[in-house]
Design a protein around this motif. Structure first.
Motif, mmCIF file in Angstrom:
data_model
loop_
_atom_site.group_PDB
_atom_site.id
_atom_site.type_symbol
_atom_site.label_atom_id
_atom_site.label_comp_id
_atom_site.label_asym_id
_atom_site.label_seq_id
_atom_site.Cartn_x
_atom_site.Cartn_y
_atom_site.Cartn_z
ATOM 1 N N GLN A 58 -1.764 0.051 -9.262
ATOM 2 C CA GLN A 58 -1.566 -1.155 -9.733
ATOM 3 C C GLN A 58 -1.972 -1.095 -11.100
ATOM 4 O O GLN A 58 -1.069 -1.685 -11.877
ATOM 5 C CB GLN A 58 -3.181 -2.318 -9.392
ATOM 6 C CG GLN A 58 -2.721 -2.574 -8.453
ATOM 7 C CD GLN A 58 -3.499 -3.944 -7.581
ATOM 8 O OE1 GLN A 58 -3.834 -4.925 -8.021
ATOM 9 N NE2 GLN A 58 -4.755 -3.397 -6.844
ATOM 10 N N SER A 106 1.477 -4.580 -7.999
ATOM 11 C CA SER A 106 1.270 -6.015 -7.568
ATOM 12 C C SER A 106 0.316 -5.226 -6.648
ATOM 13 O O SER A 106 -0.171 -4.148 -5.592
ATOM 14 C CB SER A 106 2.134 -6.545 -7.297
ATOM 15 O OG SER A 106 2.604 -6.359 -6.214
ATOM 16 N N THR A 144 0.818 -2.877 -3.114
ATOM 17 C CA THR A 144 -0.605 -1.612 -2.711
ATOM 18 C C THR A 144 -1.235 -2.069 -1.596
ATOM 19 O O THR A 144 -1.227 -0.854 -0.926
ATOM 20 C CB THR A 144 -2.027 -1.887 -4.133
ATOM 21 O OG1 THR A 144 -1.016 -1.712 -5.204
ATOM 22 C CG2 THR A 144 -2.394 -0.855 -3.623
#
Length: 497
Positions: free
Chosen positions: A310, A316, A320
């Protein structure tokens, strides 16, 4: 002699059987969800609460510390006072702490709530499986536990997917608030369908039994103090320095508590929370050291990887969470096959080859950087890491239980579960120190990149060390006749959480 089957024993396919299974699966799902998703939430909650690296470490480790220290005591409380009763207390406790986590206005409140959440999990985790073990008819018990394992695995797989979406769409706070409606369903199902059960011999108070059945509260507290002292010293050392009074005091207290724990458990014998006679089995000792090493690598990887994807790669929270999904799916699909392979050829090769495969995956992931392609750069490493863990988890669990007498299988599986959490706890505490990450460094791309790559090297090294340990010291456990009746109330080591 086979123990009599209670007239109230549940059967699969009945309403009460399905309701009991539902309560156990959903309760486990809450614990698994908060074990997998919080790592994904670290960057967002860190930014929102102004957290530094030490705060993020304690957010993970406060939870792991309480689970590792008190899960054995939680199982014993269920045996004595009623498994359903302690299970319900654990559900309420865990949920109340989850709400406090979601309402936290600063890192101090969040960390305190995570400690409370871990304590609730220590009551809930053994209870979710022991109620199935104690409630179902022996003919259906295997099917019930198998269904629990499969459905709980599905909840583990869905956790990062649902949690990542909640973090992006609403807030990191909702990964904790989500436990509230799940807990309501668990409580309704448990109160309606789960029968009460306990170990009747645990309530005897005549003669020698009074001594044998006392709770080893002192042992649990000393174990917690040992882990807490060492963890505090490792986490605080970068900020305060190794020669500071606080760090030195914490380290000394941790070491002394560990020594006192060993001496106390040795003196209490079979009445101890952890009978030291278990370690007369060299195989049991080696397998638990292997567990600490391998799960330390897993804990270090998941702590760094979610933050790195991230804050450096720019993904995002949802993306992830999806990135880690193949690892969980491999464990779901392949663990039974790995267990069967280990039963056929022995555990040595799976436990030696698995960590090496996982280490290669981590070294591949070390090269991931900004603009990385999921299919080309991330997926191959995640797949190898997942395949490696799949080769390890089921053979490790089976071998730990086979290495001790059947009457100790409950405490053996509970200790192995605690060892896995202790491994993750120590890795999250030590790795940032080893790779030079502190303060707000996790928000600085260059600093985090160097730390991530160093951490992957350390984790790969731990896995290779585990492989060598297995290759040299692990052998096939002796065959044992099946026990005449169920003898363990704590779950065996579960897949990584």
């Amino acid at each position: 002699m086979t123990a009599p089957v209670p007239a109230t024993a549940l059967r699969m396919g009945t309403t009460a059987g399905r309701g009991t299974l539902l309560a156990a699966v959903l309760a486990s799902g809450m614990v698994f969800l908060d074990s997998t998703v919080v790592n994904v939430a670290l960057p967002k909650l860190g930014q929102d609460l102004g957290a530094n690296v030490a705060d993020l470490q304690w957010t993970i480790n406060g939870y792991l510390l309480m689970l590792a220290a008190f899960v054995l005591l939680g199982g014993a409380l269920g045996d004595r006072f009623g498994r359903r009763r302690i299970f319900l207390i654990g559900v309420v406790w865990f949920t109340a702490a989850s709400v406090l986590c979601g309402l936290a206005q600063d890192t101090g409140m969040l960390i305190a709530a995570r400690f409370l959440q871990g304590a609730g999990g220590a009551l809930l985790t053994p209870g979710s499986l022991s109620v199935l073990q104690a409630s179902f008819h022996p003919d259906d018990r295997g099917r019930a536990i198998g269904a629990w394992a499969g459905l709980s695995g599905v909840s583990t797989a869905l956790g990062p997917f649902i949690g990542g979406w909640l973090i992006d769409a609403l807030s990191w706070r909702w990964i904790f608030f989500l436990n509230l409606p799940i807990a309501v369903l668990v409580l309704l199902a448990a109160l309606r369908w789960v029968p009460e059960s306990r170990d009747e011999s645990a309530s005897r108070t005549e003669g020698r039994d009074r001594t044998r059945r006392r709770f080893d509260v002192a042992g649990a507290l000393l174990g917690a103090l040992a882990l807490a002292g060492v963890t505090y010293a490792l986490i605080d050392a970068p900020a305060r320095g190794f020669d500071s009074a606080e760090v030195l005091t914490a380290a000394v207290v941790g070491v002394l508590a560990a020594v006192a724990f060993v001496l106390l458990e040795r003196r209490r014998g079979d009445a101890a929370m952890l009978p030291t006679g278990l370690f007369s089995s060299r195989l049991f000792s080696v397998l638990n050291l292997f567990t600490v090493v391998v799960y330390a690598a897993l804990g270090g990887f998941t702590f760094f990887f979610a933050v790195y994807l991230q804050n450096v790669v720019g993904w995002s929270a949802f993306r992830t969470g999806i990135a880690l999904l193949p690892m969980t799916l491999l464990l779901l699909v392949g663990s039974a096959r790995a267990g069967a392979l280990s039963a056929r050829i022995g555990p040595r090769l799976p436990l030696a080859i698995g960590p090496v495969v996982a280490a290669v995956g981590l070294l591949l992931l070390r090269g991931v950087g900004p603009g990385a392609s999921y299919w080309r750069d991330v997926l191959p490493g995640v797949l190898l890491f997942g395949i490696g863990l799949t080769l390890v988890v089921a053979p490790l669990t089976a071998s730990v239980l086979a290495a001790v007498q059947d009457r100790f299988s409950g405490v053996a599986s509970g200790f192995n579960n605690a060892a896995s959490r202790a491994g993750g706890l120590l890795a999250v505490a030590a790795l940032p120190l080893l790779v030079g990450l502190s303060g707000g460094g996790y928000e600085q791309k260059a600093e985090l990149t160097d730390a991530f790559r160093g951490a992957m090297e350390w984790c790969a090294g731990l896995l290779v060390a585990g492989a060598l340990l297995a290759l040299v010291l692990v052998h096939r456990p002796p065959r044992k006749a099946p026990p005449s009746q169920p003898c363990h109330s704590l779950p065996a080591a579960t897949p990584p959480k």
